[in-house]
Design a protein around this motif. Structure first.
Motif, PDB file in Angstrom:
ATOM      1  N   ALA A   1       0.768  -9.179   3.150  1.00 59.12           N
ATOM      2  CA  ALA A   1       0.155  -9.357   4.464  1.00 59.12           C
ATOM      3  C   ALA A   1      -1.365  -9.322   4.409  1.00 59.12           C
ATOM      4  O   ALA A   1      -2.031 -10.068   5.122  1.00 59.12           O
ATOM      5  CB  ALA A   1       0.657  -8.280   5.418  1.00 59.12           C
ATOM      6  N   VAL A   2      -1.911  -8.456   3.574  1.00 56.89           N
ATOM      7  CA  VAL A   2      -3.345  -8.229   3.583  1.00 56.89           C
ATOM      8  C   VAL A   2      -4.071  -9.040   2.517  1.00 56.89           C
ATOM      9  O   VAL A   2      -5.131  -9.605   2.770  1.00 56.89           O
ATOM     10  CB  VAL A   2      -3.649  -6.719   3.419  1.00 56.89           C
ATOM     11  N   TRP A   3      -3.527  -9.101   1.321  1.00 58.23           N
ATOM     12  CA  TRP A   3      -4.168  -9.810   0.209  1.00 58.23           C
ATOM     13  C   TRP A   3      -3.154 -10.743  -0.445  1.00 58.23           C
ATOM     14  O   TRP A   3      -2.723 -10.513  -1.573  1.00 58.23           O
ATOM     15  CB  TRP A   3      -4.697  -8.826  -0.832  1.00 58.23           C
ATOM     16  N   PRO A   4      -2.763 -11.825   0.206  1.00 59.29           N
ATOM     17  CA  PRO A   4      -1.686 -12.682  -0.318  1.00 59.29           C
ATOM     18  C   PRO A   4      -2.009 -13.368  -1.636  1.00 59.29           C
ATOM     19  O   PRO A   4      -1.104 -13.685  -2.393  1.00 59.29           O
ATOM     20  CB  PRO A   4      -1.481 -13.707   0.800  1.00 59.29           C
ATOM     21  N   ASP A   5      -3.288 -13.578  -1.929  1.00 60.23           N
ATOM     22  CA  ASP A   5      -3.640 -14.280  -3.161  1.00 60.23           C
ATOM     23  C   ASP A   5      -3.971 -13.329  -4.306  1.00 60.23           C
ATOM     24  O   ASP A   5      -4.325 -13.763  -5.391  1.00 60.23           O
ATOM     25  CB  ASP A   5      -4.810 -15.240  -2.919  1.00 60.23           C
ATOM     26  N   CYS A   6      -3.825 -12.032  -4.081  1.00 57.16           N
ATOM     27  CA  CYS A   6      -4.137 -11.036  -5.113  1.00 57.16           C
ATOM     28  C   CYS A   6      -2.995 -10.971  -6.126  1.00 57.16           C
ATOM     29  O   CYS A   6      -1.826 -10.918  -5.770  1.00 57.16           O
ATOM     30  CB  CYS A   6      -4.346  -9.671  -4.472  1.00 57.16           C
ATOM     31  N   ARG A   7      -3.346 -10.967  -7.392  1.00 57.05           N
ATOM     32  CA  ARG A   7      -2.342 -10.920  -8.458  1.00 57.05           C
ATOM     33  C   ARG A   7      -2.293  -9.544  -9.128  1.00 57.05           C
ATOM     34  O   ARG A   7      -1.708  -9.377 -10.172  1.00 57.05           O
ATOM     35  CB  ARG A   7      -2.644 -11.977  -9.521  1.00 57.05           C
ATOM     36  N   SER A   8      -2.896  -8.546  -8.511  1.00 59.15           N
ATOM     37  CA  SER A   8      -2.935  -7.196  -9.074  1.00 59.15           C
ATOM     38  C   SER A   8      -1.599  -6.502  -8.890  1.00 59.15           C
ATOM     39  O   SER A   8      -0.728  -6.948  -8.145  1.00 59.15           O
ATOM     40  CB  SER A   8      -4.006  -6.363  -8.386  1.00 59.15           C
ATOM     41  N   SER A   9      -1.502  -5.368  -9.516  1.00 57.03           N
ATOM     42  CA  SER A   9      -0.339  -4.498  -9.348  1.00 57.03           C
ATOM     43  C   SER A   9      -0.318  -3.974  -7.915  1.00 57.03           C
ATOM     44  O   SER A   9      -1.364  -3.824  -7.284  1.00 57.03           O
ATOM     45  CB  SER A   9      -0.447  -3.332 -10.334  1.00 57.03           C
ATOM     46  N   ASP A  10       0.875  -3.677  -7.416  1.00 58.83           N
ATOM     47  CA  ASP A  10       0.949  -3.135  -6.058  1.00 58.83           C
ATOM     48  C   ASP A  10       0.403  -1.701  -5.994  1.00 58.83           C
ATOM     49  O   ASP A  10       0.236  -1.149  -4.926  1.00 58.83           O
ATOM     50  CB  ASP A  10       2.352  -3.222  -5.475  1.00 58.83           C
ATOM     51  N   ARG A  11       0.070  -1.125  -7.150  1.00 56.57           N
ATOM     52  CA  ARG A  11      -0.586   0.188  -7.171  1.00 56.57           C
ATOM     53  C   ARG A  11      -2.018   0.076  -6.646  1.00 56.57           C
ATOM     54  O   ARG A  11      -2.651   1.078  -6.335  1.00 56.57           O
ATOM     55  CB  ARG A  11      -0.589   0.782  -8.581  1.00 56.57           C
ATOM     56  N   THR A  12      -2.530  -1.148  -6.546  1.00 55.58           N
ATOM     57  CA  THR A  12      -3.830  -1.377  -5.939  1.00 55.58           C
ATOM     58  C   THR A  12      -3.850  -0.815  -4.521  1.00 55.58           C
ATOM     59  O   THR A  12      -4.856  -0.275  -4.071  1.00 55.58           O
ATOM     60  CB  THR A  12      -4.138  -2.890  -5.914  1.00 55.58           C
ATOM     61  N   VAL A  13      -2.732  -0.939  -3.826  1.00 51.98           N
ATOM     62  CA  VAL A  13      -2.631  -0.405  -2.469  1.00 51.98           C
ATOM     63  C   VAL A  13      -2.884   1.097  -2.489  1.00 51.98           C
ATOM     64  O   VAL A  13      -3.598   1.627  -1.637  1.00 51.98           O
ATOM     65  CB  VAL A  13      -1.249  -0.725  -1.843  1.00 51.98           C
ATOM     66  N   ASP A  14      -2.309   1.805  -3.463  1.00 52.34           N
ATOM     67  CA  ASP A  14      -2.489   3.253  -3.556  1.00 52.34           C
ATOM     68  C   ASP A  14      -3.969   3.621  -3.683  1.00 52.34           C
ATOM     69  O   ASP A  14      -4.439   4.583  -3.064  1.00 52.34           O
ATOM     70  CB  ASP A  14      -1.723   3.819  -4.752  1.00 52.34           C
ATOM     71  N   VAL A  15      -4.700   2.862  -4.483  1.00 53.29           N
ATOM     72  CA  VAL A  15      -6.119   3.129  -4.688  1.00 53.29           C
ATOM     73  C   VAL A  15      -6.877   2.959  -3.369  1.00 53.29           C
ATOM     74  O   VAL A  15      -7.694   3.806  -2.987  1.00 53.29           O
ATOM     75  CB  VAL A  15      -6.704   2.203  -5.779  1.00 53.29           C
ATOM     76  N   HIS A  16      -6.602   1.871  -2.651  1.00 56.82           N
ATOM     77  CA  HIS A  16      -7.306   1.624  -1.391  1.00 56.82           C
ATOM     78  C   HIS A  16      -6.898   2.615  -0.304  1.00 56.82           C
ATOM     79  O   HIS A  16      -7.736   3.006   0.507  1.00 56.82           O
ATOM     80  CB  HIS A  16      -7.100   0.173  -0.944  1.00 56.82           C
ATOM     81  N   ILE A  17      -5.640   3.039  -0.302  1.00 55.22           N
ATOM     82  CA  ILE A  17      -5.208   4.066   0.655  1.00 55.22           C
ATOM     83  C   ILE A  17      -5.963   5.361   0.385  1.00 55.22           C
ATOM     84  O   ILE A  17      -6.444   6.022   1.317  1.00 55.22           O
ATOM     85  CB  ILE A  17      -3.682   4.289   0.584  1.00 55.22           C
ATOM     86  N   ALA A  18      -6.096   5.747  -0.875  1.00 50.58           N
ATOM     87  CA  ALA A  18      -6.823   6.967  -1.226  1.00 50.58           C
ATOM     88  C   ALA A  18      -8.282   6.870  -0.764  1.00 50.58           C
ATOM     89  O   ALA A  18      -8.833   7.830  -0.216  1.00 50.58           O
ATOM     90  CB  ALA A  18      -6.751   7.221  -2.729  1.00 50.58           C
ATOM     91  N   ARG A  19      -8.897   5.721  -0.954  1.00 47.55           N
ATOM     92  CA  ARG A  19     -10.290   5.527  -0.514  1.00 47.55           C
ATOM     93  C   ARG A  19     -10.395   5.598   1.002  1.00 47.55           C
ATOM     94  O   ARG A  19     -11.338   6.183   1.545  1.00 47.55           O
ATOM     95  CB  ARG A  19     -10.827   4.200  -1.027  1.00 47.55           C
ATOM     96  N   LEU A  20      -9.427   4.970   1.698  1.00 48.56           N
ATOM     97  CA  LEU A  20      -9.440   5.022   3.162  1.00 48.56           C
ATOM     98  C   LEU A  20      -9.299   6.456   3.668  1.00 48.56           C
ATOM     99  O   LEU A  20      -9.986   6.860   4.604  1.00 48.56           O
ATOM    100  CB  LEU A  20      -8.301   4.168   3.743  1.00 48.56           C
ATOM    101  N   ARG A  21      -8.414   7.212   3.060  1.00 46.20           N
ATOM    102  CA  ARG A  21      -8.230   8.605   3.475  1.00 46.20           C
ATOM    103  C   ARG A  21      -9.528   9.396   3.294  1.00 46.20           C
ATOM    104  O   ARG A  21      -9.874  10.222   4.138  1.00 46.20           O
ATOM    105  CB  ARG A  21      -7.081   9.234   2.697  1.00 46.20           C
TER     106      ARG A  21
END
Length: 151
Positions: free
Chosen positions: A106-126
């Motif tokens: 939904a957010v980064w459809p063209d990103c080819r990174s691991s879905d653990r990327t979400v964890d990193v951004h969630i930690a930064r947002l928190r």
């Protein structure tokens, strides 16, 4: 919503009362656009004020998708593009649990990174939300994440 045929034979889709939250170019001829209802814009809560009986307190996180700004408790914060897109998606869909794969699509459809990327951004947002607000983004164990506005 309206669909019109243009003089050149192409079709035009007009969506009323929706704003783009994020726009990503997938290829030279394809775009991925996330739309949402417009937000009223940031509101500054009055210190010590209580909402009238029966009304909910205003959400401490306000997203202005048109200006791409985030306000927390009436204080505007600077936030990078990827984190803005993630926070906007979660805030615009409160109380809904998303898997990491759903958030990536939904957010980064063209990103080819691991879905653990979400964890990193969630930690930064928190961290950006601060100690009193970091629990607004909750972990749904075995699933992913969701945004829980304060009751």
């Amino acid at each position: 919503m309206a669909v019109d045929r243009l003089p050149d034979g192409k079709w035009q889709l007009t969506l009323h009362d929706l704003e783009p939250v994020s726009v990503h170019r997938l290829t030279s001829d394809k775009l991925h656009i996330i739309l949402a209802p417009p937000c009223a814009g940031p509101t500054v809560p009055v210190a010590g004020a209580q909402p009238p009986a029966g009304e909910l307190a205003p959400d401490p996180v306000q997203i202005d998708t048109a200006a791409r700004t985030v306000s927390i408790d009436g204080r505007q914060i600077d936030i990078p593009r990827l984190e803005f897109d993630l926070l906007a998606h979660l805030v615009l869909h409160p109380r809904r649990a998303f898997t990491r794969q759903q958030l990536m699509a939904a957010v980064w459809p063209d990103c080819r990174s691991s879905d653990r990327t979400v964890d990193v951004h969630i930690a930064r947002l928190r961290r950006r939300l601060g100690p009193g607000r970091r629990k607004l983004i909750t972990t749904v164990f075995g699933i992913g994440y969701k945004y829980l506005p304060t009751p």
